[in-house]
Design a protein around this motif. Structure first.
Motif, PDB file in Angstrom:
ATOM      1  N   ALA B 118      39.089  31.367  50.744  1.00  0.00           N
ATOM      2  CA  ALA B 118      38.902  31.234  49.298  1.00  0.00           C
ATOM      3  C   ALA B 118      38.090  29.988  48.964  1.00  0.00           C
ATOM      4  N   MET B 119      38.230  28.951  49.802  1.00  0.00           N
ATOM      5  CA  MET B 119      37.497  27.724  49.525  1.00  0.00           C
ATOM      6  C   MET B 119      36.002  27.898  49.794  1.00  0.00           C
ATOM      7  N   ASN B 120      35.662  28.663  50.831  1.00  0.00           N
ATOM      8  CA  ASN B 120      34.262  28.719  51.255  1.00  0.00           C
ATOM      9  C   ASN B 120      33.461  29.870  50.673  1.00  0.00           C
ATOM     10  N   PHE B 121      34.131  30.902  50.226  1.00  0.00           N
ATOM     11  CA  PHE B 121      33.389  32.038  49.691  1.00  0.00           C
ATOM     12  C   PHE B 121      33.774  32.272  48.245  1.00  0.00           C
ATOM     13  N   SER B 122      32.807  32.715  47.467  1.00  0.00           N
ATOM     14  CA  SER B 122      33.150  33.076  46.096  1.00  0.00           C
ATOM     15  C   SER B 122      32.379  34.327  45.713  1.00  0.00           C
ATOM     16  N   GLY B 123      32.868  35.004  44.714  1.00  0.00           N
ATOM     17  CA  GLY B 123      32.229  36.243  44.290  1.00  0.00           C
ATOM     18  C   GLY B 123      31.099  36.018  43.306  1.00  0.00           C
ATOM     19  N   GLY B 124      30.835  34.751  42.991  1.00  0.00           N
ATOM     20  CA  GLY B 124      29.795  34.469  42.006  1.00  0.00           C
ATOM     21  C   GLY B 124      30.345  34.557  40.595  1.00  0.00           C
ATOM     22  N   LEU B 125      29.582  33.989  39.689  1.00  0.00           N
ATOM     23  CA  LEU B 125      30.067  33.848  38.317  1.00  0.00           C
ATOM     24  C   LEU B 125      30.270  35.176  37.597  1.00  0.00           C
ATOM     25  N   ILE B 126      29.399  36.135  37.900  1.00  0.00           N
ATOM     26  CA  ILE B 126      29.439  37.384  37.140  1.00  0.00           C
ATOM     27  C   ILE B 126      30.713  38.159  37.458  1.00  0.00           C
ATOM     28  N   ALA B 127      30.991  38.304  38.769  1.00  0.00           N
ATOM     29  CA  ALA B 127      32.201  39.016  39.169  1.00  0.00           C
ATOM     30  C   ALA B 127      33.437  38.286  38.634  1.00  0.00           C
ATOM     31  N   TYR B 128      33.373  36.976  38.622  1.00  0.00           N
ATOM     32  CA  TYR B 128      34.460  36.159  38.099  1.00  0.00           C
ATOM     33  C   TYR B 128      34.678  36.453  36.616  1.00  0.00           C
ATOM     34  N   TYR B 129      33.580  36.555  35.904  1.00  0.00           N
ATOM     35  CA  TYR B 129      33.655  36.865  34.475  1.00  0.00           C
ATOM     36  C   TYR B 129      34.309  38.230  34.243  1.00  0.00           C
ATOM     37  N   VAL B 130      33.939  39.194  35.064  1.00  0.00           N
ATOM     38  CA  VAL B 130      34.510  40.543  34.934  1.00  0.00           C
ATOM     39  C   VAL B 130      36.030  40.481  35.103  1.00  0.00           C
ATOM     40  N   ILE B 131      36.485  39.693  36.087  1.00  0.00           N
ATOM     41  CA  ILE B 131      37.926  39.565  36.313  1.00  0.00           C
ATOM     42  C   ILE B 131      38.607  38.891  35.116  1.00  0.00           C
ATOM     43  N   LEU B 132      38.025  37.802  34.653  1.00  0.00           N
ATOM     44  CA  LEU B 132      38.614  37.104  33.506  1.00  0.00           C
ATOM     45  C   LEU B 132      38.737  38.043  32.306  1.00  0.00           C
ATOM     46  N   ARG B 133      37.720  38.872  32.147  1.00  0.00           N
ATOM     47  CA  ARG B 133      37.700  39.787  31.012  1.00  0.00           C
ATOM     48  C   ARG B 133      38.799  40.839  31.169  1.00  0.00           C
ATOM     49  N   SER B 134      38.953  41.352  32.389  1.00  0.00           N
ATOM     50  CA  SER B 134      39.986  42.367  32.624  1.00  0.00           C
ATOM     51  C   SER B 134      41.385  41.786  32.447  1.00  0.00           C
ATOM     52  N   LEU B 135      41.536  40.491  32.715  1.00  0.00           N
ATOM     53  CA  LEU B 135      42.846  39.865  32.561  1.00  0.00           C
ATOM     54  C   LEU B 135      43.135  39.514  31.107  1.00  0.00           C
ATOM     55  N   GLY B 136      42.144  39.741  30.235  1.00  0.00           N
ATOM     56  CA  GLY B 136      42.328  39.429  28.823  1.00  0.00           C
ATOM     57  C   GLY B 136      42.287  37.941  28.532  1.00  0.00           C
TER      58      GLY B 136
END
Lengths: 333, 294
Positions: B118-136
């Motif tokens: 988790a420290m070394n890899f990330s899904g990038g900002l866009i995928a992160y945004y999609v998750i935040l949006r789905s979590l409300g």
């Protein structure tokens, strides 16, 4: 896995008893540790949600994803293969984006790496404790300040209307007309590197000062016996003494090169110091992904750009680490 | 010093002192420059040529800042997210670290792999945004304080810190029937002051300075932060020749967008300035520990 206990049963005279006790012990141990596993489990759940699910979301780079379909859409949307990557390579912005990203990143590694070392060596030569502490404390301040504030300061300084920079240069007759540093493609790279140094160079001396403090004092005494002056001692004792730390920091900064090296500021700088007038030198891959993604709603395309950058970054980290191991004998992993 | 100063010493010492004084000046003068702008009449500042002290002293900028609901609201939101976000972050990160610091913890290896990946890899900002949006979480106060609850860098530092604490301390509390969470709160955290101080400083200044989440994960005007408002002023002045024009049109006023923005900058710098010098010995240690761990 399954053959382990069976084999043991053959070898020991008392197989059934031993196996039972082993698994019983494990369960007991787990029960005893349960509170700890709950604490850790909460952390794992958090990482699953905020780190791993976005990683999984990367597959939308190969799909035609619509934000309105929410989380199910990630799975149900149709596959398009490498379509978004092809679009990216054919994008007329692409060559400029790659050039800007590389130039800014390389300039930052070249300039932000040696300055903290020189600064730390100078601080190390200061014998007056209070003065040394004062300089250190002052130089850490910009690190704790937001890039927004740094940008605000840059605007106050370089504004052509009332900024001190143009005022001073004009009154000293160094320039004849106001030099527009902020909205000028020719000056963005310099501006980005200078502000990055201003903000973070002081901070990174911490690492090198720690390495300097670890040098064996008897080395200096021996050099002194041999008649070495201060400068000779810096060259022959101090510099070799911080070689290890320098290599580690260099790997770190090359590994994070596309993010902006040590200071990791490429994204924020372009977002804040970049504008429509210096776009052709300030726009980088990361900010472009961000803009087409969130502003234009092309989520799949933006994710494809993100993914490409991540792949390059990970490659850089492993390559620089490998080279450092070969050349200097020290690496991070 | 035992030996006599040689000519080389004199030259080197003077050279270094001069360079360091220049560095200090270059570092601190911009802050001073912003400070005198906020204490000066905004229209007068726009004429230029003020370097050393306020030319037309006034407190109007500060009065305007704290009377303007937009700025005041941003200040309150920023203050709240800093307090709540830091508290949540420090607590949750040390909680998980305490679990992972347990000697002979089962599945330790697995847990650590999860953390390191988790420290070394990330899904990038866009995928992160999609998750935040789905979590409300989009457009809520929660987006400021929840995704930052676990800081992996400090998780690793905290683990190695907790491992140094002798087990007997917790063991005696366990004998008295205290639960692990209680032990963490009542025994471990109080004796980990250097760690708590470093974590609070970094998470706190991170929360205080953050602007990206306010700009892109929030649309409600009531949730905007101080740094976001400053960014807005910067963006407005980025229009071609915008700064001089908008200032000219307001030349009668003693307060200009620029002078208010400078005031906001001072307001945002002062709390940091009051805290970090006193925590210096702690965070220097923390940074060194972190750099050794990689």
């Amino acid at each position: 896995m399954g053959s382990g206990p069976k084999l043991k049963r053959f070898q020991t005279g008392n197989p059934v008893y031993e196996e039972k006790e082993q698994s019983g012990q494990l369960v007991k141990r787990f029960q005893k540790q349960l509170p700890f596993h709950i604490l850790v489990g909460l952390g794992m759940l958090f990482l699953l949600i905020f780190s791993y699910s976005p990683m999984f979301g990367i597959i939308i780079a190969f799909k035609e994803y619509k934000i309105s379909t929410g989380i199910e859409g990630i799975f149900t949307s149709s596959w398009v293969g490498f379509y978004h990557f092809k679009t990216l390579f054919n994008d007329y912005n692409f060559p400029t984006l790659v050039r800007n990203t590389l130039v800014i990143s390389i300039l930052k590694v070249i300039f932000t790496f040696p300055i903290p070392i020189i600064f730390a060596i100078m601080l190390n030569e200061v014998k007056h404790e209070f003065f040394k502490r004062f300089v250190q404390t002052a130089s850490y301040l910009p690190h704790f300040i937001s890039w927004v504030v740094v940008t605000g300061i840059a605007y106050a300084f370089f504004s052509t209307g009332y900024g001190i920079f143009n005022d001073l240069l004009l009154s000293l007759h160094i320039i004849d007309e106001p030099w527009d540093v902020l909205t000028n493609s020719d000056s963005f790279w310099g501006l980005a590197v200078m502000t990055a140094i201003w903000k973070e160079a002081g901070w990174w001396t911490i690492i090198f000062l720690a390495a300097l403090a670890g040098i064996d004092p008897s080395l200096y005494e021996a050099a002194e016996m041999d008649g070495a002056g201060r400068i000779k001692k810096i060259v022959h004792v101090t510099l070799p003494g911080i070689k290890g730390a320098s290599v580690v920091v260099l790997i770190l900064s090359i590994g994070n090169m596309l993010g902006g090296g040590l200071v990791g500021s490429n994204f924020e700088q372009t977002m804040l110091l970049g504008n429509s007038l210096n776009n052709d030198t300030s726009q980088i891959i990361q900010t472009y992904a961000f803009k087409v993604g969130l502003a234009q709603g092309r989520f799949s395309f933006a994710t494809a750009i993100d993914l490409m950058q991540s792949v390059i970054s990970v490659t850089l980290i492993f390559t620089s680490n490998y080279i450092a191991k070969k050349v200097a004998g020290t690496g991070l992993f | 010093m035992r030996r006599k100063k040689t000519l080389e010493d004199w030259i080197l010492d003077s050279f270094i002192t001069i360079i360091l004084l220049i560095i200090v000046f270059v570092t601190l003068y911009p802050f001073y420059y912003i400070l005198i702008i906020t204490l000066n009449d905004g229209a007068d500042t726009a004429i230029g040529g003020m370097y050393l002290w306020p030319r037309a002293f006034t407190l109007d900028n500060y009065i305007y800042f704290f009377e303007d609901t937009k700025w005041l609201n941003a200040f309150v939101v920023t203050f709240l997210r800093t307090i709540i976000g830091t508290l949540l972050g420090v607590l949750f990160t040390s909680m998980v670290a305490y679990g992972l610091a347990k000697r002979d913890l089962m599945f330790r290896k697995f847990y650590f792999i999860v953390v390191i990946v988790a420290m070394n890899f990330s899904g990038g900002l866009i995928a992160y945004y999609v998750i935040l949006r789905s979590l409300g979480l989009i457009n809520t106060f929660g987006v400021y304080v929840i995704p930052s609850m676990l800081n992996i860098f400090f998780l690793l530092i905290a683990i190695s810190f907790f491992r140094e604490i002798p087990d007997e301390l917790a063991e005696s509390a366990r004998m008295d029937g205290a639960g692990e969470f209680r032990i963490l709160l009542k025994i471990i955290l109080p004796i980990s002051l250097p760690l708590m101080a470093t974590m609070s400083l970094f998470m706190g200044s991170g929360q205080w300075n953050s602007w990206l989440d306010s700009a892109y994960f929030v649309q409600s005007e009531e949730l905007r932060t101080l740094t976001y408002r400053m960014m807005q002023v910067i963006n407005q002045s980025q229009m071609p020749a915008g700064d001089s024009q908008s200032l000219a049109s307001m030349s009668k006023a003693t307060v200009t967008p620029f002078s208010v923005q400078a005031t906001a900058m001072v307001v945002s710098i002062v709390p940091i300035l009051c805290v970090y010098p006193f925590l210096q010995k702690y965070f220097v240690k923390g940074m060194m520990l972190g750099s050794v761990k990689g």
